[in-house]
Write a protein that holds these residues in place. Structure first.
Motif, PDB file in Angstrom:
ATOM      1  N   TYR A  33     -22.509  11.173 -29.978  1.00 43.39           N
ATOM      2  CA  TYR A  33     -23.040  11.780 -31.194  1.00 43.39           C
ATOM      3  C   TYR A  33     -23.862  10.767 -31.996  1.00 43.39           C
ATOM      4  CZ  TYR A  33     -23.306  14.826 -35.242  1.00 43.39           C
ATOM      5  OH  TYR A  33     -23.773  15.619 -36.250  1.00 43.39           O
ATOM      6  N   PHE A  46     -29.927  16.377 -40.924  1.00 41.91           N
ATOM      7  CA  PHE A  46     -28.884  17.124 -41.639  1.00 41.91           C
ATOM      8  C   PHE A  46     -28.646  18.501 -41.045  1.00 41.91           C
ATOM      9  CE2 PHE A  46     -30.840  14.055 -44.502  1.00 41.91           C
ATOM     10  CZ  PHE A  46     -29.743  13.236 -44.678  1.00 41.91           C
ATOM     11  N   ILE A  48     -26.781  20.215 -38.010  1.00 40.80           N
ATOM     12  CA  ILE A  48     -25.742  19.817 -37.066  1.00 40.80           C
ATOM     13  C   ILE A  48     -26.020  20.408 -35.695  1.00 40.80           C
ATOM     14  CG2 ILE A  48     -23.281  19.961 -36.528  1.00 40.80           C
ATOM     15  CD1 ILE A  48     -22.899  20.074 -39.649  1.00 40.80           C
ATOM     16  N   ASN A  49     -26.204  19.525 -34.707  1.00 38.18           N
ATOM     17  CA  ASN A  49     -26.415  19.981 -33.339  1.00 38.18           C
ATOM     18  C   ASN A  49     -25.406  19.324 -32.427  1.00 38.18           C
ATOM     19  OD1 ASN A  49     -29.610  19.482 -34.415  1.00 38.18           O
ATOM     20  ND2 ASN A  49     -28.973  21.507 -33.703  1.00 38.18           N
ATOM     21  N   TYR A  50     -25.028  20.061 -31.395  1.00 36.46           N
ATOM     22  CA  TYR A  50     -24.121  19.472 -30.411  1.00 36.46           C
ATOM     23  C   TYR A  50     -24.893  18.948 -29.211  1.00 36.46           C
ATOM     24  CZ  TYR A  50     -20.348  21.375 -33.168  1.00 36.46           C
ATOM     25  OH  TYR A  50     -19.480  21.639 -34.184  1.00 36.46           O
TER      26      TYR A  50
END
Lengths: 281, 336, 305
Positions: A33, A46, A48-50
């Motif tokens: 991450y 800002f 949120i990505n996986y």
């Protein structure tokens, strides 16, 4: 009958592999991450990505062009390398004496060395500060090289002593018969046999010095003399909402990738070195 | 080449005295074997001669010069170890040359000649470029011997050099060492072993040690024919000498008598002792017959191979010649 | 052989001088400072004040008794409590999880090498870096863990993990456990691998259930290694500084003895009190070190010369 056993077996294997997957994911996700974040810039940061969605080198560019980070990196490399070389140099001769020569007080001495490696660094902080001021090396890399000896030296002595103890006695005696002095035995007979151990201990000591924070925070005060852990810890914006997370993550990745690569290359040796220092005694 | 004098040598480790006063002279060029059961101090004595341990008290002289305080290399010794002790990271050549490179004043050419000469003696020239791990056990031991030869020592020491080899190699290397001694007849050699066969076959003289003291020194045949104690009599010779005591020994006017198996014969009648055969072993060339005549251990009789005795058979046995019967007093000393 | 003893002395001398200069002398000076009124700006003008930095009892004319010094300071006892709490919970969880990971790695399965490599990563990452990585992941607004928790329905609203006094210690514990469990697992694994395999085969033939096997065979046999690893970790946990300094700065809920002492020494100009605090921490750790050496039954003279 056979079918039920098979189902039980399949469930067991599945559960086992689920556990294995969980361990691997938890172990590597934070680093993954951090890498993911380090390649984001602007407002992407800002969201949120996986999975990777955008790719930008802006953070890395900033890390290397603004501020003293390249200098900090050099400081870290210099401090850790010199610390390790010094510790190994002092430790090789000392551990020869500790592992190979019978003399009175050896047990006490080994015990003391082990105790020093358990020292809380804070307990010597005030006294070290005085010595470092006295030597005139405050706020220089030498202050760190000097103070890091407190944990690298006992560690290297301890591991090399356990390793040297296992070298066959007869090889040393053959060297004595051949007319070798203790110094020749160390440099020309033992060192070539020990280089795997030297690499391992050196690497572990290097990592410890590379990661050290308390002394680095206390004994250096300017951007030019800091090492990377302190630099990364002190990277901040004006307020809580202005923390430059992208830059922090990029810097983190830069200091961590070499370590991770080294650790993965030497993983077998590192595991044996860690356990020699910890359990074997 | 040197003659050695040991004068009341003692060695203690802490409170334990391991060598309790050994005096011995070894002639120049002699092959001396220290032999004894494990724990008798033979290896320690060798290490004292080598200089690998400090002598607690007493005097060790090489050619009349006291060497107690000299390092092994200053004494001019070379040693062959049980585990070969080759330097694993050096080639055979480097292993053999190492000692000479540490001494000052040898040219490269001189070292090369000495190494090659030693390699030729042991037929290991083709291995000079290899590392020890690329050699077999027998080859390694030859390299270890070669390393010792290269140093051109005054005294050549062997610490149980054959015990890590298998039976066949042991015999081959034993012969090798015997030949080496012949070709280096000026060099004094000391050889430690617990195996009396090695002692008998290699030695000019044997020194039997027991509990840190010299039990007897002499040529192999002296020890075989005129042992100074029951201990030596029992230790030298294979199979072990038979000891018969008490009533069974009364005929010979001694508390105990000893007769070697090869000096006994089985007779149909008129024997000295009688008993039943417990077991017989046929080795082809010889056969050993174990006879229970009332002693704690059965008496062994050597006969020519092929002779057969049934277990339980009643036999009579007798010494071939009264002169071959060794008589001992209660202290284990010979009555002559 | 006498020359060897002489040489040994020369070989040890540089190391002993180095240790005396970097450890012995500074330790002695730190302890000495704790009995003086030294300040950061005037290290040499210090005067002896006895135990005043530790505890000072004064009776005022009014009859009121005033207690001063570290031992009467609630901030100190708060730090002691935080340190002990942190050490207890982190080592407990690291032991349990480390044991699980070690048992997994001790089994033979495909991909074992990958798992071992993967768990080395948290260990290799510098503490400061992992503190910052996690504080980003734990960020109240943009943190991925809040997002994950809400997607999975575990959280109803984002939590300020590191800032809130209720969760700050939890956050510190999670990061420390994540980072240090691999070390524990490797030490336990080394212990597990020393257990001869045929013991398990014998147990299988006797029909011992795998769970019973763990309690009756594995645990007792791995206990020496486990105990040493635990004490090792406790000593390390008691001196925790960097993770807390970076992850939860200025939070009273997590401030430990090391952090408090460092602040007093170099930030609040309470050099003498800071010295007293670091001396107290040293005493605590010395106590545990003695336990470690006693439990480890370290055999210094086995099998060598």
């Amino acid at each position: 009958m056979d079918a039920t056993i098979d189902i039980w077996k399949v469930t067991k294997t599945t559960l086992f592999y689920l556990l294995v997957t969980a361990i691997v994911v938890i172990a590597i996700f934070p680093f993954y991450y951090a890498i993911l974040t380090s390649f984001k810039s602007g407002t992407d940061l800002f969201r949120i990505n996986y999975w990777p969605t955008s790719f930008s080198l802006a953070n890395y560019q900033q890390v290397f062009t603004q501020g003293a980070f390249p200098r900090n990196l050099l400081n870290s490399v210099f401090v850790a390398s010199v610390t390790v070389i010094l510790a190994l140099f002092l430790a090789v001769t000392a551990s020869f004496a500790l592992s190979r020569v019978r003399f009175r007080g050896r047990g006490i001495l080994l015990m003391t060395i082990l105790a020093v490696s358990m020292f809380p660094q804070i307990a010597v902080l005030a006294g070290l500060f005085e010595v470092i001021r006295f030597l005139g090396i405050y706020n220089t890399p030498w202050a760190l090289i000097f103070s890091y000896t407190i944990f690298t030296l006992p560690f290297t002595v301890w591991v090399l002593t356990t390793f040297m103890r296992d070298l066959p006695v007869e090889i040393e005696e053959a060297a004595i018969v051949d007319g070798a002095s203790p110094w020749v035995i160390i440099t020309r007979v033992f060192m070539p046999l020990m280089w795997p151990a030297l690499v391992t201990t050196g690497l572990l000591a290097f990592i410890a010095a590379w990661n050290e924070f308390l002394f680095a925070l206390t004994f250096t005060v300017s951007n030019q003399t800091r090492t990377v852990p302190v630099a990364i810890a002190l990277l901040s914006g004006g307020s809580q909402y202005e923390i430059p997370w992208g830059i922090i993550m990029a810097a983190s990745v830069v200091v961590t990738v070499p370590l991770v690569v080294l650790v993965l290359i030497f993983q077998r040796k590192i595991v044996s070195g860690l356990t020699a220092g910890g359990v074997k005694g | 080449m040197a003659n050695l004098q040991l004068k009341d040598i003692r060695k203690s480790f802490g409170a334990v005295e391991v060598i309790k006063g050994v005096s011995l002279e070894i002639e120049s060029g002699e092959f001396m074997v220290f032999v004894g059961p494990s724990g008798c101090g033979k290896s320690t004595l060798l290490r004292l001669v080598a200089g690998l341990e400090d002598i607690t008290s007493g005097e060790l002289k090489f050619d009349g010069q006291v060497v107690n305080a000299l390092t092994p290399s200053k004494r001019g010794i070379a040693m062959v170890f049980q585990s070969y002790a080759l330097y694993p990271h050096m080639t055979v050549y480097e292993n053999m040359a190492f000692g000479m490179t540490l001494e000052k004043g040898h040219s490269k050419e001189e070292i090369r000649q000495r190494v090659e000469r030693a390699a030729d003696m042991l037929q290991i020239r083709e291995y000079l470029g290899r590392l020890p791990k690329q050699l077999s056990g027998g080859q390694r031991q030859r390299v270890a011997i070669g390393r010792a030869i290269t140093r051109d020592p005054r005294v050549f020491l062997f610490d149980e050099p054959l015990s890590n080899l298998d039976a066949a190699l042991r015999v081959a290397t034993r012969i090798e060492i015997a030949k080496l001694h012949e070709s280096m007849h000026n060099t004094t050699m000391i050889y430690v072993t617990h195996d009396q066969v090695e002692a008998m076959t290699l030695a000019d003289r044997i020194c039997v040690l027991r509990d840190g003291l010299v039990e007897q020194v002499g040529t192999p045949m002296e020890l075989y024919e005129r042992p100074d104690s029951m201990f030596v009599a029992g230790f030298i010779g294979s199979p072990k000498m038979n000891f018969i005591s008490g009533k069974l020994a009364e005929n010979f006017n001694a508390p105990t008598v000893g007769v070697r198996g090869e000096h006994l014969v089985v007779k149909p009648s008129d024997g000295v002792w009688s008993g039943s055969v417990i077991h017989s072993e046929n080795l082809g060339s010889d056969s050993y017959i174990y006879v229970d005549i009332g002693t704690d251990e059965p008496v062994v009789v050597r006969e020519d191979g092929g002779k057969k005795h049934q277990s339980g058979e009643q036999v009579q046995i007798a010494p071939m010649d009264a002169a071959l019967v060794h008589r001992f007093d209660n202290a284990g000393k010979p009555i002559r | 052989m006498r020359q060897r003893a002489v040489a040994a002395r020369w070989f040890l001398l540089p190391m002993m001088i180095a240790l005396a200069v970097v450890a012995g002398w500074p330790l002695a000076r730190s302890i000495y400072f704790s009995f003086t009124d030294v300040t950061l700006n005037d290290l040499y003008g210090a005067e002896w004040v006895g135990f005043a930095n530790y505890l000072q009892i004064r009776t005022l004319e009014s009859g009121r008794v005033i207690y001063r010094g570290v031992l009467a300071d609630p901030a100190w006892w708060n730090a002691v409590w935080n340190t002990v709490r942190f050490a207890f919970w982190s080592v407990l969880w690291e032991t349990i999880l480390g044991m699980i990971v070690a048992l997994v790695l001790n089994a033979e399965f495909r991909g074992r090498g990958i798992v071992r490599a993967a768990i080395l990563i948290p260990w290799a990452i510098p503490t400061i870096v992992s503190a910052r990585m996690w504080s980003w992941m734990l960020n109240d607004q943009f943190g991925i863990l809040n997002d994950l928790g809400m997607r999975l329905g575990l959280l109803s609203a984002p939590v300020a993990w590191t800032a809130s006094p209720d969760t700050a210690m939890l956050a510190v514990l999670v990061v420390d456990i994540w980072k240090t469990t691999p070390f524990m697992a490797l030490l336990i694994l080394a212990g597990l691998q020393m257990i001869p395999r045929d013991i398990y085969e014998a147990a299988r033939i006797d029909g011992v259930h795998p769970i019973k096997q763990f309690w009756a065979i594995t645990l007792p046999l791995v206990r020496p290694a486990l105990m040493v690893a635990i004490i090792f970790r406790v000593l390390d946990a008691l001196r925790i500084f960097d993770l807390i300094y970076v992850l939860t700065p200025n939070s009273a809920a997590t401030k430990t003895m090391s952090v408090l002492a460092q602040e007093n020494l170099f930030q609040f100009n309470n050099f003498a009190e800071g010295s007293a605090q670091s001396t107290l921490l040293f005493l605590l750790i010395a106590l545990f070190t003695i336990v470690y050496i006693w439990l480890g039954r370290v055999n210094f003279d086995a099998g060598d010369r």
